[in-house]
Design a protein around this motif. Structure first.
Motif, short mmCIF file in Angstrom:
data_model
loop_
_atom_site.label_atom_id
_atom_site.label_comp_id
_atom_site.label_asym_id
_atom_site.label_seq_id
_atom_site.Cartn_x
_atom_site.Cartn_y
_atom_site.Cartn_z
N UNK A 130 39.45 11.36 -33.66
CA UNK A 130 38.14 11.21 -33.03
C UNK A 130 37.05 11.83 -33.90
N UNK A 131 37.32 13.00 -34.48
CA UNK A 131 36.33 13.65 -35.33
C UNK A 131 35.97 12.78 -36.53
N UNK A 132 36.98 12.27 -37.20
CA UNK A 132 36.74 11.48 -38.42
C UNK A 132 36.01 10.18 -38.09
N UNK A 133 36.48 9.46 -37.07
CA UNK A 133 35.87 8.17 -36.73
C UNK A 133 34.48 8.35 -36.14
N UNK A 134 34.26 9.46 -35.43
CA UNK A 134 32.92 9.72 -34.90
C UNK A 134 31.92 9.92 -36.03
N UNK A 135 32.33 10.68 -37.04
CA UNK A 135 31.45 10.87 -38.20
C UNK A 135 31.15 9.55 -38.88
N UNK A 136 32.15 8.70 -38.97
CA UNK A 136 31.96 7.39 -39.60
C UNK A 136 30.98 6.54 -38.79
N UNK A 177 41.21 6.25 -24.39
CA UNK A 177 40.62 7.59 -24.33
C UNK A 177 40.00 7.99 -25.66
N UNK A 178 40.67 7.65 -26.75
CA UNK A 178 40.12 7.93 -28.08
C UNK A 178 38.81 7.18 -28.28
N UNK A 179 38.81 5.90 -27.93
CA UNK A 179 37.60 5.10 -28.14
C UNK A 179 36.45 5.61 -27.27
N UNK A 180 36.74 5.99 -26.04
CA UNK A 180 35.69 6.50 -25.16
C UNK A 180 35.04 7.74 -25.75
N UNK A 181 35.84 8.63 -26.32
CA UNK A 181 35.29 9.85 -26.93
C UNK A 181 34.45 9.50 -28.16
N UNK A 237 29.22 9.26 -30.53
CA UNK A 237 28.46 8.55 -31.56
C UNK A 237 27.05 8.19 -31.11
N UNK A 238 26.80 8.22 -29.79
CA UNK A 238 25.42 8.01 -29.34
C UNK A 238 25.16 6.79 -28.50
N UNK A 239 26.17 6.22 -27.85
CA UNK A 239 25.90 5.07 -26.98
C UNK A 239 24.97 5.47 -25.84
N UNK A 240 25.08 6.72 -25.38
CA UNK A 240 24.22 7.17 -24.29
C UNK A 240 22.76 7.17 -24.69
N UNK A 241 22.46 7.47 -25.96
CA UNK A 241 21.06 7.49 -26.42
C UNK A 241 20.43 6.11 -26.30
N UNK A 242 21.20 5.05 -26.58
CA UNK A 242 20.68 3.68 -26.43
C UNK A 242 20.37 3.39 -24.97
N UNK A 243 21.26 3.75 -24.07
CA UNK A 243 21.07 3.46 -22.66
C UNK A 243 19.92 4.30 -22.08
#
Length: 653
Positions: A220-226, A292-296, A301-307
């Protein structure tokens, strides 16, 4: 250094255990020989059996001890062999897994199996040795050297039994191997996202060893940074803009356009990519894990900022522009509806679902509320004053253009969908024509406003011009969405009203202008000696005064439509110029060129044409820098002016 001492201790313990086992074997042999001697004695001294019963009991005790020692030797011997294998496997894991990942994973698996086998055999050997010690102690051999050696061996076996637990602790061989696998996992994620099989193999090994959570955190850490890096490249700083900046419509429109494109890119390219990777990498571990991984990843990553940015449009004050903006937001969300369902329609994404539902609820309710209040807001404008120049009121131009926008392909389907959803929330069914009926109500209120405003003019002529302008405005809606909706009969009625009021306007104003010279013109046909020259002068003077007054009064009047303006000017010229030109011509022939009567000719035919042709034009005024600006509002400013005007009434409501 501590690990080296531990290894030396284990080796010494192994040697001591081996020596103890050798001594135990010797003890067993001695017990066997004793048993044979006792058998011989038993046969020879059968008659004295009752006297030697204690010897018989001791023989049984030695036999039992021998059996226990035999049972303890076999697992203890296996412990020694497995321990050697464990040391070899631990040395193999000192290398990096990147050189040969499959071999490294196989070694880790073998080491886990060896440690588990070592622990099981140690437990078995411990149980048998404890039985031997108890038998010896029960028979009074507490001080024998064999008992001391067995106790020492028992202690060594107990230490070896905890080898697996020690190996899994920080600094242990397995713990260090797991750390290396996690590092390799991160490295593969960072450098090569296509190494799915390798990632799956590492996950499978770590999951078997109860190390999955740390691996999930790493993933999750690595993919979130990406994902963040890809989104930050879009320059999303505007998402953090405060709601107070949403008063500038140009900024709002620009940000809304960017938000639409960026949200589509984030959903269909960034988050979809991350979801696919999660599913591929964690597929063998089950849906619950990869969702669960994808949700995190999506949350961090910021989906909430768009909403949340979309929600800012619902928080602004009510205005016509807000309705259009809300419809744009809804259209974007509706276009991404299937994508949102596929990506975030799982239990793990419950928070994202909550944010999305809240945004849709606020958008639908806000759009419905403004749309349903529009006719009422138009009615509230009835108390305002009409334009002093008789032109089309800004309200009329704005609202008809606004209705055309709502009826257009860009907004109509979305508005109807909003109405359908809102009705369903009230457990009511959307009625066909509900949308167009509301537009009809808005247009009806405009018509009532025009009737009220026309009666507010003190000058009937200006009132006729005003009504002519507005009915012509409605005629020009032919071919538009609003005109098509209202129908041909409605358009024809306004065409007739336009002609009716133009006739009244011409008759009430310019028709009276010609009366003085028309009456005097009959005098010019008489004999020269009978011509009343004073009457001619008086009539021309009266015409000049009437024309000048009318010109001054109507100079600031406006006919907004260019074609209608040219037509009305031509009608005025056609009504006046033939009579005026003929009158001036005969007037000149009646008097000599040097006669003072010529001073009554204030307007030549050409100057009069020019003056009439300059009427009804949009007027310009000079600015300080010499530039000019139109007095009547252009379309782009008109929307801002009327939006502000309706904004005040919508807010007051």
């Amino acid at each position: 250094m501590a690990e080296g001492k531990s290894v030396e201790s284990l080796v010494a313990a192994r040697d001591l255990l081996k020596t103890s086992l050798d001594k135990s074997r010797a003890l067993g042999l001695e017990l066997d020989e004793t048993s044979l001697r006792l058998d011989t004695m038993d046969r020879r001294l059968l008659s004295l059996g009752s006297a030697f019963r204690p010897v018989s009991r001791k023989k049984c005790t030695f036999l039992a001890i021998g059996d226990h020692i035999d049972c303890a030797i076999r697992p203890a011997d296996a412990v020694l062999k497995v321990f050697e294998s464990v040391r070899e496997l631990e040395n193999s894991l000192l290398a990096s897994p990147c050189s040969n990942l499959s071999c490294y994973l196989s070694t880790v698996r073998k080491l886990e199996q060896a440690l588990r086998f070592l622990s099981d055999n140690c437990l078995l050997a411990i149980q048998w040795l404890q039985g031997v010690i108890e038998l010896l102690e029960d028979n009074g051999m507490t001080n024998e050297r064999y008992v001391l050696n067995l106790k020492s061996s028992l202690s060594i076996l107990q230490d070896l039994q905890s080898s697996e637990m020690e190996s899994r602790r920080d600094g242990g061989a397995l713990s260090m191997a797991f750390d290396k696998l996690e590092c390799e996992f991160k490295q593969l994620l960072t450098e090569n996202t296509s190494a799915t099989q390798k990632l799956q193999a590492i996950l499978e090994r770590l999951n078997t060893s109860d190390q999955l959570e740390s691996c999930i955190d790493a993933y999750v850490d690595v993919r979130t940074l990406n994902a963040r890096a890809r989104l930050q490249a879009l320059h999303l700083e505007y998402l953090e803009s405060p709601t107070s900046q949403f008063n500038d419509e140009q900024i709002i429109e620009s940000d809304l356009e960017r938000w639409s494109k960026h949200l589509q890119y984030a959903v269909r390219h960034v988050f979809e990519h991350e979801r696919r990777l999660c599913m591929e990498v964690f597929e063998k571990l089950g849906q619950e894990i990869w969702t669960r991984c994808f949700a995190m990843i999506a949350s961090r990553s910021g989906i909430a900022a768009f909403l949340q940015f979309g929600s800012k449009f619902t928080e602004t004050k009510k205005s016509p522009d807000k309705l259009l903006n809300l419809l744009k937001v809804f259209a974007v969300l509706d276009d991404l509806r299937s994508d949102f369902t596929q990506l975030f329609g799982v239990k793990a994404c419950a928070k994202i679902q909550t944010l999305t539902r809240a945004l849709i609820r606020d958008v639908v309710h806000g759009a419905w509320e403004i749309f349903w209040e529009l006719s009422f807001q138009v009615e509230l404008q009835r108390q305002s004053t009409p334009p002093t120049d008789g032109s089309v009121p800004l309200l009329v131009s704005f609202v008809t253009e606004y209705c055309n926008q709502l009826l257009g392909d860009k907004y109509r389907p979305t508005m109807i969908q909003v109405l359908v959803i809102h009705q369903s929330w009230k457990h009511e069914k959307y009625q066909e024509g509900q949308f167009t009926n509301q537009i009809y109500n808005i247009v009806k209120e405009i018509g009532l406003n025009l009737d009220s405003w026309s009666r507010a003019y003190g000058d009937r002529t200006l009132s006729f011009l005003f009504m002519m302008n507005n009915h012509n405005h409605f005629c020009n809606l032919k071919g538009t969405k609003l005109g098509d909706m209202m129908g041909e009969s409605w358009l024809r009625a306004h065409e007739q009203y336009k002609d009716y009021y133009s006739t009244l306007y011409l008759k009430e104003s310019w028709g009276k202008l010609l009366a003085p010279i028309t009456q005097a013109a009959t005098n010019l046909t008489a004999e020269e000696e009978l011509i009343d020259r004073d009457l001619l002068k008086k009539s021309l003077k009266e015409f000049n005064e009437t024309f000048d007054d009318m010109y001054d009064k109507q100079y600031n009047w406006i006919i907004s439509d260019e074609d209608l303006r040219e037509k009305m000017c031509q009608l005025v010229l056609q009504a006046i110029m033939p009579i005026y030109g003929s009158y001036i011509k005969k007037y000149r022939t009646t008097f000599t060129p040097d006669d003072s009567a010529n001073r009554y000719i204030k307007h030549s035919v050409q100057s009069l044409e020019n003056m009439i042709g300059s009427l009804f034009q949009p007027k310009h005024r000079k600015l300080g820098n010499g530039q000019s600006v139109t007095m009547n509002y252009p379309i782009d400013n008109m929307e801002n002016v009327m939006a502000s005007q309706l904004y005040l009434t919508l807010t007051a409501a």
